[in-house]
Design an enzyme around this catalytic site. Structure first.
Site, PDB file in Angstrom:
ATOM      1  N   HIS A 151       0.834  -1.216   0.000  1.00  0.00           N
ATOM      2  CA  HIS A 151       0.000   0.000   0.000  1.00  0.00           C
ATOM      3  C   HIS A 151       0.864   1.260   0.000  1.00  0.00           C
ATOM      4  CE1 HIS A 151      -3.213  -2.818   1.168  1.00  0.00           C
ATOM      5  NE2 HIS A 151      -2.331  -3.290   2.032  1.00  0.00           N
ATOM      6  N   SER A 281      18.050  19.452 -14.434  1.00  0.00           N
ATOM      7  CA  SER A 281      17.014  20.481 -14.494  1.00  0.00           C
ATOM      8  C   SER A 281      17.628  21.768 -15.023  1.00  0.00           C
ATOM      9  CB  SER A 281      16.415  20.725 -13.098  1.00  0.00           C
ATOM     10  OG  SER A 281      15.638  21.898 -13.069  1.00  0.00           O
TER      11      SER A 281
END
Length: 474
Positions: A151, A281
């Site tokens: 989960h 970036s």
């Protein structure tokens, strides 16, 4: 640089090998090889076709005048007949017997089946190359404990190598599907205009045996041992459905693994290869974005989206066929294969250069380890004479209080200190019970068993495979 749109699958992502398979030269040379195979088989079965005519056809298989073919297509508005005429201009002595008895889908469909077979063989090899890379990675990190997740919440520890076997096994199952698709592909061969072989029956003066022999001969000349039992004008479009579904499954497996890598990169436990001069970036100079894994996911989603095309096209082929399949298949089949080819090539690059950070993995595991070890601590305390239900309540209470310190106060997990100071655990060696290596169960052994019993036979059978031979272009 062209002023017109160019497909990035060709210009940026897919390998030259796969791009060439779906290029014009390969396609139309294959059409001509089919026309040669048809003429050869018809001659062998007694039709008046000379060896000189056959040689003329053979000599010009790859010498395609694309400009002439384009001119014919502009005039005739029919791509197959355009190439029949262009081939005939180069082979004047054989012009009269080119495409004898055939319908357009003799060359179109049989060529697609040949291209599907060769493309799937290339996909098979790409999958094996990634399996090899994951095999190496899993062996190296077979016993390195890491926090497990269910989960997307911390769960019982596993190992880095065991997690890699999950990625690898997905591809093993995909490989089985790809090999099955290759194995069951048949030729359409000489089925005729609506699948009845009426034109060939006319050519052979009603001789049903020769018509069946022609079908078998042409298929064998093109490398197929079987033909589809019955067809309309096209081979069953359900075949495309199965192929696209298989490719979608491969893409999904790659997407899953790449997503895991992206999540682990966020935790600073694992990184994809990052080149010396690579920029992560344009704004944030420090960043090392998992752009290759992100690209895998983006391309994989595109391939998965194409699976519906096969089913939709198959469902809407009225009676013996309709032509609404043509434009769709020109896009969906090659682009699905080009996309999977690109995904697997990038995946191999990533899997071959994964960087592991054991100290970060250890730190992240240590932060959750007290909770992970509670089951072992409970069993040890019971062995020391405690009551299981009472001990369970003690652990539950201390766990909630420790969790509150972490979540509400931003403090460290002090569960183990709480248990050390609780008389109920006085007879338990807390430190031994929380040794990470003792909490991974049979993970290292499972890695060994899986790689030796499942993966190794594949690598022995299919041998070493390359990832594609092309340098990643972005």
């Amino acid at each position: 640089m062209s002023e017109y749109y160019e497909n990035p699958l060709i210009t940026r992502y897919a390998s030259r090998q796969m791009a060439a398979l779906w290029g014009a030269q390969k396609k139309f040379s294959t059409w001509r090889r089919l026309w040669v195979a048809l003429a050869e088989a018809e001659a062998e079965l007694g039709l008046p076709i000379s060896e000189a005519q056959l040689n003329e056809l053979r000599e010009n298989v790859d010498k395609i005048d694309f400009d002439n073919a384009a001119a014919y297509e502009k005039k005739l508005r029919h791509d197959v007949m355009a190439h029949v005429h262009a081939y005939g201009d180069q082979c004047p002595g054989a012009k009269a017997i080119i495409h004898l008895g055939a319908t357009s889908n003799f060359v179109v469909d049989n060529t697609d089946l040949i291209l599907l077979r060769e493309s799937l063989e290339l996909v098979r090899d790409r999958i094996v190359a990634v399996i090899q890379a994951l095999d190496n990675f899993a062996r190296e990190h077979r016993a390195l404990p890491t926090l497990g997740f269910t989960h997307m919440q911390p769960a019982q520890p596993t190992t880095v190598g065991k997690r890699a076997t999950l990625w690898c096994y997905d591809l093993v199952l995909d490989l089985q599907e790809v090999e099955h698709r290759i194995a069951v592909l048949c030729a359409r061969s000489t089925k005729g205009t609506t699948g009845t072989q009426a034109s060939f029956l006319e050519l052979f003066d009603g001789d049903h045996t020769k018509v069946r022999e022609l079908e078998t001969l042409v298929a064998q000349k093109m490398g197929f041992q079987r033909t589809y039992a019955v067809t309309g004008q096209t081979y069953p479009r359900g075949v495309d459905t199965h192929v696209l579904s298989t490719l979608g499954g491969v893409a999904a497996s790659c997407h899953k693994a790449a997503t895991d890598i992206r999540l682990l990169a966020n935790r600073k436990e694992l990184e994809e290869p990052f080149e010396k001069n690579q920029i992560g970036s344009s704004a944030m100079a420090y960043k090392r974005n998992p752009m290759r894994s992100e690209r895998i996911c983006g391309l994989a989603r595109f391939v998965m989206s194409l699976t519906a095309n096969g089913a939709d096209t198959h469902a809407t082929q009225w009676m013996e066929r309709t032509l609404d399949d043509s434009a769709n298949r020109r896009l969906s089949l090659p682009q699905a294969l080009l996309g999977v080819d690109a995904v697997l090539s990038i995946y191999h690059n990533v899997a071959s250069g994964l960087v592991v950070y054991p100290k970060v993995i250890e730190r992240n595991l240590a932060a959750e380890l007290p909770f992970m070890a509670t089951e072992n601590l409970l069993m040890e305390a019971v062995r020391a004479g405690g009551d299981r239900q009472d001990l369970h309540e003690v652990i539950r209470t201390h766990s909630q209080e420790a969790a509150a310190v972490v979540k509400q106060q931003g403090g460290d997990n002090d569960l183990l200190d709480r248990l050390r100071n609780d008389p109920a655990f006085a007879g338990v060696d807390i430190d031994a019970a929380v040794d990470a290596a003792g909490l991974v169960g049979r993970a290292p052994e499972q890695v060994d068993e899986f790689l030796n019993e499942v993966v190794e036979p594949i690598l022995v059978r299919l041998g070493e495979q390359s990832a594609g031979g092309d340098e990643l272009r972005v």
